[in-house]
Write a protein that holds these residues in place. Structure first.
Motif, PDB file in Angstrom:
ATOM      1  N   LYS A 321       0.819  -1.213   0.000  1.00 19.65           N
ATOM      2  CA  LYS A 321       0.000   0.000   0.000  1.00 19.65           C
ATOM      3  C   LYS A 321       0.854   1.265   0.000  1.00 19.65           C
ATOM      4  CE  LYS A 321      -4.109   0.278   1.212  1.00 19.65           C
ATOM      5  NZ  LYS A 321      -5.384   0.546   1.924  1.00 19.65           N
ATOM      6  N   ILE A 322       1.922   1.222  -0.799  1.00 20.78           N
ATOM      7  CA  ILE A 322       2.806   2.369  -0.974  1.00 20.78           C
ATOM      8  C   ILE A 322       2.686   2.853  -2.414  1.00 20.78           C
ATOM      9  CG2 ILE A 322       5.214   3.139  -1.069  1.00 20.78           C
ATOM     10  CD1 ILE A 322       5.835   1.107   1.129  1.00 20.78           C
ATOM     11  N   GLY A 323       2.486   4.156  -2.591  1.00 22.60           N
ATOM     12  CA  GLY A 323       2.390   4.716  -3.927  1.00 22.60           C
ATOM     13  C   GLY A 323       3.236   5.968  -4.061  1.00 22.60           C
ATOM     14  N   ILE A 324       3.697   6.236  -5.260  1.00 25.19           N
ATOM     15  CA  ILE A 324       4.521   7.405  -5.522  1.00 25.19           C
ATOM     16  C   ILE A 324       4.064   8.097  -6.801  1.00 25.19           C
ATOM     17  CG2 ILE A 324       6.596   6.491  -4.403  1.00 25.19           C
ATOM     18  CD1 ILE A 324       7.664   5.856  -7.258  1.00 25.19           C
ATOM     19  N   THR A 325       4.334   9.379  -6.884  1.00 27.22           N
ATOM     20  CA  THR A 325       4.248  10.084  -8.155  1.00 27.22           C
ATOM     21  C   THR A 325       5.323  11.148  -8.176  1.00 27.22           C
ATOM     22  OG1 THR A 325       2.809  11.284  -9.689  1.00 27.22           O
ATOM     23  CG2 THR A 325       2.520  11.755  -7.367  1.00 27.22           C
ATOM     24  N   MET A 326       5.927  11.330  -9.333  1.00 28.41           N
ATOM     25  CA  MET A 326       6.931  12.375  -9.532  1.00 28.41           C
ATOM     26  C   MET A 326       6.636  13.073 -10.850  1.00 28.41           C
ATOM     27  SD  MET A 326      10.548  10.567  -8.614  1.00 28.41           S
ATOM     28  CE  MET A 326      10.503   9.044  -7.656  1.00 28.41           C
ATOM     29  N   LEU A 327       6.755  14.395 -10.828  1.00 26.45           N
ATOM     30  CA  LEU A 327       6.569  15.203 -12.025  1.00 26.45           C
ATOM     31  C   LEU A 327       7.771  16.132 -12.169  1.00 26.45           C
ATOM     32  CD1 LEU A 327       2.823  16.204 -11.452  1.00 26.45           C
ATOM     33  CD2 LEU A 327       3.693  14.340 -12.873  1.00 26.45           C
ATOM     34  N   MET A 328       8.275  16.278 -13.392  1.00 22.11           N
ATOM     35  CA  MET A 328       9.426  17.165 -13.608  1.00 22.11           C
ATOM     36  C   MET A 328       9.312  17.856 -14.955  1.00 22.11           C
ATOM     37  SD  MET A 328      11.990  13.991 -13.898  1.00 22.11           S
ATOM     38  CE  MET A 328      10.896  13.192 -12.714  1.00 22.11           C
ATOM     39  N   ASN A 329      10.066  18.945 -15.089  1.00 22.90           N
ATOM     40  CA  ASN A 329       9.961  19.756 -16.300  1.00 22.90           C
ATOM     41  C   ASN A 329      11.248  19.712 -17.121  1.00 22.90           C
ATOM     42  OD1 ASN A 329      11.211  21.228 -14.221  1.00 22.90           O
ATOM     43  ND2 ASN A 329      10.525  23.208 -14.997  1.00 22.90           N
ATOM     44  N   LEU A 330      11.672  18.507 -17.448  1.00 29.45           N
ATOM     45  CA  LEU A 330      12.775  18.301 -18.369  1.00 29.45           C
ATOM     46  C   LEU A 330      12.410  17.195 -19.343  1.00 29.45           C
ATOM     47  CD1 LEU A 330      15.771  19.096 -19.061  1.00 29.45           C
ATOM     48  CD2 LEU A 330      16.421  17.035 -17.817  1.00 29.45           C
ATOM     49  N   HIS A 331      12.780  17.406 -20.592  1.00 31.59           N
ATOM     50  CA  HIS A 331      12.597  16.381 -21.612  1.00 31.59           C
ATOM     51  C   HIS A 331      13.556  15.232 -21.364  1.00 31.59           C
ATOM     52  CE1 HIS A 331      10.743  15.380 -25.410  1.00 31.59           C
ATOM     53  NE2 HIS A 331      11.906  15.097 -25.960  1.00 31.59           N
ATOM     54  N   LYS A 332      13.305  14.127 -22.045  1.00 34.12           N
ATOM     55  CA  LYS A 332      14.114  12.931 -21.889  1.00 34.12           C
ATOM     56  C   LYS A 332      15.601  13.205 -22.111  1.00 34.12           C
ATOM     57  CE  LYS A 332      12.242  10.523 -25.289  1.00 34.12           C
ATOM     58  NZ  LYS A 332      11.973   9.299 -24.631  1.00 34.12           N
ATOM     59  N   PRO A 333      16.513  12.305 -21.672  1.00 34.89           N
ATOM     60  CA  PRO A 333      16.202  11.087 -20.915  1.00 34.89           C
ATOM     61  C   PRO A 333      16.151  11.377 -19.412  1.00 34.89           C
ATOM     62  CG  PRO A 333      18.512  11.092 -21.497  1.00 34.89           C
ATOM     63  CD  PRO A 333      17.922  12.359 -22.057  1.00 34.89           C
ATOM     64  N   CYS A 334      15.060  10.994 -18.768  1.00 36.36           N
ATOM     65  CA  CYS A 334      14.911  11.250 -17.327  1.00 36.36           C
ATOM     66  C   CYS A 334      14.550   9.996 -16.539  1.00 36.36           C
ATOM     67  CB  CYS A 334      13.852  12.313 -17.103  1.00 36.36           C
ATOM     68  SG  CYS A 334      12.263  11.896 -17.823  1.00 36.36           S
ATOM     69  N   MET A 335      14.354   8.852 -17.226  1.00 37.33           N
ATOM     70  CA  MET A 335      13.984   7.626 -16.521  1.00 37.33           C
ATOM     71  C   MET A 335      15.027   7.192 -15.485  1.00 37.33           C
ATOM     72  SD  MET A 335      11.013   6.996 -17.488  1.00 37.33           S
ATOM     73  CE  MET A 335      10.036   7.819 -18.723  1.00 37.33           C
ATOM     74  N   PRO A 336      16.330   7.282 -15.771  1.00 38.83           N
ATOM     75  CA  PRO A 336      17.300   6.902 -14.735  1.00 38.83           C
ATOM     76  C   PRO A 336      17.135   7.714 -13.450  1.00 38.83           C
ATOM     77  CG  PRO A 336      18.378   7.035 -16.869  1.00 38.83           C
ATOM     78  CD  PRO A 336      17.002   7.602 -17.050  1.00 38.83           C
ATOM     79  N   PHE A 337      16.874   9.013 -13.594  1.00 40.86           N
ATOM     80  CA  PHE A 337      16.644   9.878 -12.434  1.00 40.86           C
ATOM     81  C   PHE A 337      15.403   9.426 -11.664  1.00 40.86           C
ATOM     82  CE2 PHE A 337      14.241  13.581 -10.853  1.00 40.86           C
ATOM     83  CZ  PHE A 337      15.125  14.075  -9.901  1.00 40.86           C
ATOM     84  N   ILE A 338      14.325   9.175 -12.379  1.00 43.31           N
ATOM     85  CA  ILE A 338      13.061   8.783 -11.757  1.00 43.31           C
ATOM     86  C   ILE A 338      13.219   7.516 -10.920  1.00 43.31           C
ATOM     87  CG2 ILE A 338      10.815   7.731 -12.305  1.00 43.31           C
ATOM     88  CD1 ILE A 338      10.515   9.767 -14.537  1.00 43.31           C
ATOM     89  N   PHE A 339      13.845   6.504 -11.507  1.00 35.31           N
ATOM     90  CA  PHE A 339      13.908   5.226 -10.807  1.00 35.31           C
ATOM     91  C   PHE A 339      14.962   5.217  -9.708  1.00 35.31           C
ATOM     92  CE2 PHE A 339      11.396   4.056 -14.454  1.00 35.31           C
ATOM     93  CZ  PHE A 339      10.436   3.231 -13.870  1.00 35.31           C
ATOM     94  N   THR A 340      15.998   6.021  -9.828  1.00 38.01           N
ATOM     95  CA  THR A 340      16.937   6.180  -8.716  1.00 38.01           C
ATOM     96  C   THR A 340      16.206   6.675  -7.481  1.00 38.01           C
ATOM     97  OG1 THR A 340      18.809   6.639 -10.195  1.00 38.01           O
ATOM     98  CG2 THR A 340      19.000   7.400  -7.925  1.00 38.01           C
ATOM     99  N   LEU A 341      15.368   7.685  -7.653  1.00 37.11           N
ATOM    100  CA  LEU A 341      14.612   8.230  -6.524  1.00 37.11           C
ATOM    101  C   LEU A 341      13.548   7.260  -6.032  1.00 37.11           C
ATOM    102  CD1 LEU A 341      16.135  10.816  -7.283  1.00 37.11           C
ATOM    103  CD2 LEU A 341      13.992  12.088  -7.024  1.00 37.11           C
ATOM    104  N   ALA A 342      12.838   6.613  -6.962  1.00 38.68           N
ATOM    105  CA  ALA A 342      11.768   5.689  -6.559  1.00 38.68           C
ATOM    106  C   ALA A 342      12.323   4.544  -5.716  1.00 38.68           C
ATOM    107  CB  ALA A 342      11.064   5.150  -7.797  1.00 38.68           C
ATOM    108  N   TYR A 343      13.419   3.930  -6.159  1.00 37.88           N
ATOM    109  CA  TYR A 343      14.000   2.804  -5.416  1.00 37.88           C
ATOM    110  C   TYR A 343      14.491   3.248  -4.040  1.00 37.88           C
ATOM    111  CZ  TYR A 343      14.059   0.377  -9.967  1.00 37.88           C
ATOM    112  OH  TYR A 343      13.723  -0.205 -11.166  1.00 37.88           O
ATOM    113  N   GLN A 344      15.051   4.449  -3.961  1.00 37.89           N
ATOM    114  CA  GLN A 344      15.515   4.976  -2.674  1.00 37.89           C
ATOM    115  C   GLN A 344      14.335   5.151  -1.716  1.00 37.89           C
ATOM    116  OE1 GLN A 344      18.722   5.684  -1.978  1.00 37.89           O
ATOM    117  NE2 GLN A 344      18.683   7.000  -0.176  1.00 37.89           N
TER     118      GLN A 344
END
Length: 483
Positions: A321-344
């Protein structure tokens, strides 16, 4: 509580490395919002900070809203996931006759129609009913149900199916059936609405020179069911929690639990990342508008979004029952950044030994594989140019109007000693490469800028009869015939 999820210093270090102007993060656990905070600037030039109320384009995270509308219509008996579309709409037609007879909503929602992306179409200025008619002329890339092919064009048409069955616009369905009951008062379905909002993030793009610059907000209203929703973390975390709770809202079942779980269940395999570690499954999947994945033995259901100048993720660990959302204002590539934070965040909330995902993922900067890819695509890399190889005809003999029934009109002009193409209302430079082969740089395809090869065709009468152009890496060259 934000510090328990992830440290500000960690976020800011990653933002600096990946050149992220701003990121807004919300986290829910056991129905409680445990983090809702923004970092960096929504407007870099004027140094205006982002807030939890700042709107960003959520791009392909919009697909889950479209899928949920379909789930509601299935609950109501107006549609069925496994009944061929042609049984509802006899005018439905794909290029392949077998696909026309057998294609269902489950096929469309799971990206298994075999249709190539055809990303030049879904942000076009045509309306969805015209796109519906053009579908029959779009060639597949693979046999029906043989391969997973992510497809924004198909998702745009899924939204149109909801429009045809209800008589309402997709935008109104989203607002009335989802935004309103969930209290998503700071969300909308149009770029025009977002830029009128008092608090929205300016989109940015890192150029080939490494400098991050602001860009215009891209209007993708035609492709709304695939990508046009704009929202803030305060609203989007409500959406994530709604999915964690399997469609229950304030004690009422808005969508059946069965259909919610069908959305979150893998239908097709899908390669996700270039990095391989024992804490992650080596093969992911896709349900109906959600990727199906895992993290350290826990089911991880998520989707990301990328549109010009914006990136997003929403996801959840259903059993925790854990959920996350992240929004950012940069075009790709940003997936590595997103998942680094999500896993942390997951490591901290689950009480696990924290893995140094930053050191693991940073080396993949510039690696293109799975869901990670750059915006700069040159399809003519490796093609050796033959120097001083002349064109077969005089320049004015190439000028004219050309047409493809799936793609519409394409005009070739010759102005001030240079060829210009006019397509989708945009003028494109056309550079001579060798013989009758041309190079068309910076053609916009979804979130990419693509260098496209264009080849003029000579008819048996010796005159220029048409040309073909390869608009993206996954779609066969499109043939335009002279009008």
């Amino acid at each position: 509580m934000a510090q328990k999820c992830i440290s500000k210093q960690f976020i800011e270090n990653e933002m600096e490395f990946w050149k992220i102007p701003s990121v807004a993060i919300a986290v829910v656990k056991d129905d409680e919002i445990v983090m809702s905070e923004a970092f960096g600037y929504k407007d870099v030039e004027n140094k205006i900070p982002a807030t939890p109320k700042t709107q960003y384009g959520i791009a392909s995270c919009s697909k889950s809203f479209t899928s949920t509308i379909i789930a509601m219509l299935v609950d109501e008996g107006k549609l069925d996931y496994d009944v061929p579309i042609i049984e509802y709409f006899p005018d439905f037609k794909m290029y392949d006759e077998f696909a026309t007879k057998e294609c269902t909503l489950r096929d469309m929602l799971s990206h298994r129609t075999g249709l190539a992306p055809h990303d030049a179409l879904w942000i076009d200025t045509i309306d969805r009913s015209t796109l519906w008619e053009r579908l029959r002329y779009l060639k597949p890339m693979a046999p029906f149900r043989a391969q997973t092919l992510y497809n924004n064009t198909i998702y745009t048409l899924i939204g149109h199916i909801a429009e045809k069955i209800t008589g309402q616009t997709w935008d109104d369905l989203i607002k009335e059936r989802l935004f309103k009951p969930l209290g998503m008062t700071n969300s909308n379905t149009s770029a025009g609405d977002m830029v009128k909002a008092p608090d929205y993030a300016i989109p940015y793009w890192e150029g080939k020179d490494g400098i991050v610059r602001k860009v215009d907000v891209l209007n993708v209203d035609l492709g709304g069911p695939a990508a046009s929703i704009n929202s803030c973390i305060e609203d989007l975390i409500k959406w994530v929690n709604f999915h964690i709770n399997d469609g229950e809202l304030n004690g009422k079942q808005i969508v059946s639990k069965e259909n919610m779980q069908q959305m979150h269940t893998m239908n097709v395999p899908f390669k996700l990342f270039p990095w391989l570690y024992e804490e992650l499954p080596h093969c992911g999947g896709y349900g109906m508008a959600w990727f199906t994945d895992g993290y350290r033995g826990n089911q991880f259901v998520w989707h990301t979004g990328e549109i010009e100048g914006y990136c997003s993720i929403m996801g959840f660990l259903p059993d925790k029952k854990i959920g996350i959302t992240m929004l950012m204002n940069l075009h790709k590539p940003c997936m590595p950044f997103i998942f680094t934070l999500a896993y942390q965040i997951f490591d901290n909330l689950l009480g696990y030994d924290v893995i140094d995902w930053s050191s693991r993922i940073r080396p993949y900067k510039g690696v293109n594989d799975g869901c990670i890819y750059h915006w700069d695509v040159d399809q003519m890399v490796g093609v050796e140019q033959i120097k001083d190889a002349p064109m077969s005809h005089l320049p004015e003999e190439y000028v004219g109007d050309y047409f493809n029934p799936g793609y519409g009109d394409f005009k070739i002009m010759y102005r001030d000693g240079a060829f210009i193409g006019l397509y989708r209302g945009v003028e494109q430079v056309i550079e001579h490469f060798h013989y009758d082969v041309m190079r068309v740089p910076d053609v916009r395809e979804d979130t990419l800028l693509v260098v496209c090869p264009l080849r003029f065709i000579t008819g048996v009468d010796g005159k220029i009869s048409g040309f073909d152009i390869k608009l993206d890496t996954e779609t066969a060259p499109i043939v335009f015939e002279r009008c």
